[in-house]
Design an enzyme around this catalytic site. Structure first.
Site, PDB file in Angstrom:
ATOM      1  N   LYS A 104       0.821  -1.334   0.094  1.00  0.00           N
ATOM      2  CA  LYS A 104      -0.007   0.215  -0.096  1.00  0.00           C
ATOM      3  C   LYS A 104       0.834   1.226   0.094  1.00  0.00           C
ATOM      4  O   LYS A 104       1.753   1.206   0.680  1.00  0.00           O
ATOM      5  CB  LYS A 104      -0.819  -0.090   1.127  1.00  0.00           C
ATOM      6  N   SER A 185      -9.659   1.446   2.937  1.00  0.00           N
ATOM      7  CA  SER A 185      -8.690   2.316   2.169  1.00  0.00           C
ATOM      8  C   SER A 185      -7.821   1.611   1.480  1.00  0.00           C
ATOM      9  O   SER A 185      -6.902   2.133   0.634  1.00  0.00           O
ATOM     10  CB  SER A 185      -8.127   3.314   3.345  1.00  0.00           C
ATOM     11  N   THR A 206      -7.131   0.564  10.196  1.00  0.00           N
ATOM     12  CA  THR A 206      -7.365   1.397  11.530  1.00  0.00           C
ATOM     13  C   THR A 206      -8.870   0.953  11.829  1.00  0.00           C
ATOM     14  O   THR A 206      -8.934   0.521  13.018  1.00  0.00           O
ATOM     15  CB  THR A 206      -7.468   2.939  11.106  1.00  0.00           C
ATOM     16  N   GLY A 208     -11.478  -1.463   9.456  1.00  0.00           N
ATOM     17  CA  GLY A 208     -12.072  -2.158   8.362  1.00  0.00           C
ATOM     18  C   GLY A 208     -11.353  -1.934   7.067  1.00  0.00           C
ATOM     19  O   GLY A 208     -11.751  -2.435   6.160  1.00  0.00           O
ATOM     20  N   SER A 209     -10.033  -1.243   7.237  1.00  0.00           N
ATOM     21  CA  SER A 209      -9.340  -0.903   5.912  1.00  0.00           C
ATOM     22  C   SER A 209      -8.678  -2.288   5.152  1.00  0.00           C
ATOM     23  O   SER A 209      -8.236  -1.911   3.963  1.00  0.00           O
ATOM     24  CB  SER A 209      -8.480   0.026   5.946  1.00  0.00           C
TER      25      SER A 209
END
Length: 543
Positions: A104, A185, A206, A208-209
């Site tokens: 990421k 994200s 943080t 659900g990402s």
């Protein structure tokens, strides 16, 4: 003959073997290729790491103009792959040796790539060294192939944005239905892994990402306990909730990737809570057994055991969840129904305060102040806000800075009494009144729920979650748009998953449970993307 000459000769012979194998060899299809299959091919000489890297780069170039999953390809990727090939021929082989991985674009690397969090504010900014997780990937022999797109600033900028959009990478789009919201994200990581643009990807979570984009892109995602993986030189949101974890196509592959990045780090004091030494890291891959559910006490949240209308989930999700509960029982698990989380339901604004105060302090202290090159001189959240407002590439004001505006309006960071009050409320309501309390009071090994529900429970106190694919939305599903109005949020063929959430540092057990369920369903193989790159190993080996 000198060692160097001998090594060169062996290398040339191996390349010749790759060419020969290309004529009659069958290679794993990269949409579903597992680490075991790729390592077997590399070890046997059927193909090289250079071949594999070339194939993944070609696949990225084929579809990235449509999916916008990758922000940057490592310009040294082929050079690194060649080095890994030479090391392999000399007998040096790490657990991920020569395997291309995307990470990421908020995980710093000390190389020719940027680490932008999706913003031009960080283009050209240089970290002092690799992030710890990137350094661990290199130590394991991986080829860091590039940086995956993300929801800008890990979805912590706008009140009115869209998942998967960043000014640097554009709008990431999922591959399972037209205009698919990829979820955030770690959206680019989800899309890239789902269509085989790398063997697997790293994401960050943080709240659900990792779990949400894994679910929406038909993947296995592991959100580790906060502190199991270092966050050093990862652009932060909240030091109390951030974690780095794998997004892969199978539980075993996710376990392989997790094993490579865990461990204590003097740069991240949260890792000091790890209850084992680095030499004693659990064998997460060995935990992948079909007996992983046997004897486990698994809690089911109230209203979900029957999967009726009161469950709050679409009929297809409720039906698949009921089916999964039957598989858990048949696998020897003891289901404890109607588990309540009274504090979680009463949380109010405390978590909002915690995240925003953490970000005000953390983005400065944990990342910006460490940069050795900072061309736009952004040293605080106020600087980021100002840059975003004046640079037209950042899409403001169409995409606002509402989260930042309200964070700055707090007037305090996470070293303040106001923060401590909010965090204490979060500890109480999300702890004894939330997942931690349920695990303890009902003597549970895990809580099992649809993936989004599980990740919400686990976020507040940094508990681990593992999600596995469980189905797709039916052909008569209504197409609906996201709040921003630029993507489809629901549609036919939308993947969904189920998840196991557990106590801190119980990843080994959660992986075993997830693997046992995965092997009985193999849902990923039954839900296929509509956008697929065509390049395969056979197209590059020997060419």
């Amino acid at each position: 003959m000198t060692g160097r000459v001998l090594s060169a000769c062996c290398f040339i012979l191996q390349l010749a073997l790759c060419v020969a194998n290309a004529a009659n060899g069958s290679f794993p299809l990269l949409l579903d290729a597992t680490l075991d299959e790729l390592r077997q091919g590399l070890d046997s000489g059927a193909f090289s790491s250079v071949d594999l890297t070339k194939a993944y780069i070609a696949r990225i170039n084929e579809v990235n103009g449509q999916l916008h999953a990758v922000n940057e390809i490592n310009p040294d990727a082929l050079k690194i792959a060649a080095e890994r090939d030479k090391e392999r021929y000399n007998g040096t082989v790490g657990p991920l040796h020569g395997i291309p991985i995307l990470i990421k674009d908020n995980i710093a690397t000390d190389d020719k790539m940027n680490n932008t969090a999706g913003s031009f504010a960080l283009v050209g900014a240089r970290p002092p060294r690799d992030s710890t997780v990137a350094a661990k990937l290199r130590k394991a022999g991986a080829v860091i192939l590039g940086k995956a797109n993300l929801s800008q600033w890990a979805n912590f900028r706008s009140d009115n944005g869209s998942s998967g959009w960043s000014s640097v990478g554009g709008q990431a789009i999922g591959a399972y239905f037209p205009g698919q919201d990829p979820s955030g994200s770690s959206s680019g990581s989800g899309v890239a892994s789902s269509v085989g643009l790398a063997w697997a990807c790293l994401g960050t979570e943080t709240a659900g990402s990792i779990i949400s984009p894994s679910e929406e892109n038909n993947l296995v995602g592991i959100k580790p306990s906060v502190g199991l993986t270092s966050r050093y030189l990862v652009v932060p949101i909240s030091e109390h909730q951030d974690t780095v974890g794998p997004m892969a196509r199978t539980v075993k592959d996710a376990a392989h990737l997790l094993r490579a990045i865990v461990g204590k780090d003097c740069h991240d004091n949260y890792t000091s809570a790890i209850p084992f030494a680095d030499k004693d890291v659990p064998d997460y891959v060995a935990a992948c057994k079909t007996s992983g559910l046997q004897g486990k006490r698994i809690g089911v949240p109230r209203g979900l055991a029957t999967g009726g209308e009161d469950s709050g989930f679409p009929a297809a999700v409720a039906t698949a969840f009921r089916h999964a509960l039957g598989l858990l029982r048949a696998s020897g698990a003891v289901l404890v129904e109607d588990v309540d989380f009274p504090g979680y339901e009463q949380l109010g604004s405390a978590n909002d305060v915690v995240l925003k105060a953490d970000f005000v302090t953390g983005v400065r202290e944990l990342y910006l102040k460490h940069l050795k090159t900072n061309p736009h001189n952004v040293t605080s959240l106020a600087d980021l806000q100002a840059f975003t407002h004046r640079d037209p590439r950042e899409g403001w004001p169409e995409r606002d800075t509402g989260i930042w505006d309200s964070a700055l309006a707090l007037g305090f960071g996470n070293d303040s009494p106001q923060f401590r009050e909010a965090y204490q409320e979060q500890l109480t309501l999300g702890g004894e009144g939330g997942l931690a309390g349920a695990l303890k009071n009902r003597t549970l090994d895990a809580v099992f729920a649809p993936s989004g529900y599980a990740s919400g429970l686990a976020a507040l106190l940094g508990h681990p979650v593992v999600t596995v694919p469980m189905g797709r939305m039916p052909n008569d599903t209504k197409v609906t748009q996201n709040g921003f109005g630029n993507l489809n949020a629901t549609a036919p063929n939308q993947p969904f998953g189920v998840a196991f959430a557990g106590d801190h540092f119980t990843e080994e057990a959660l992986i075993g449970m997830a693997y046992a369920l995965e092997q009985q369903t193999l849902v990923r193989e039954k839900v296929r993307p509509i956008v697929l790159p065509k390049t395969e190993l056979n197209d590059v080996v020997g060419k």
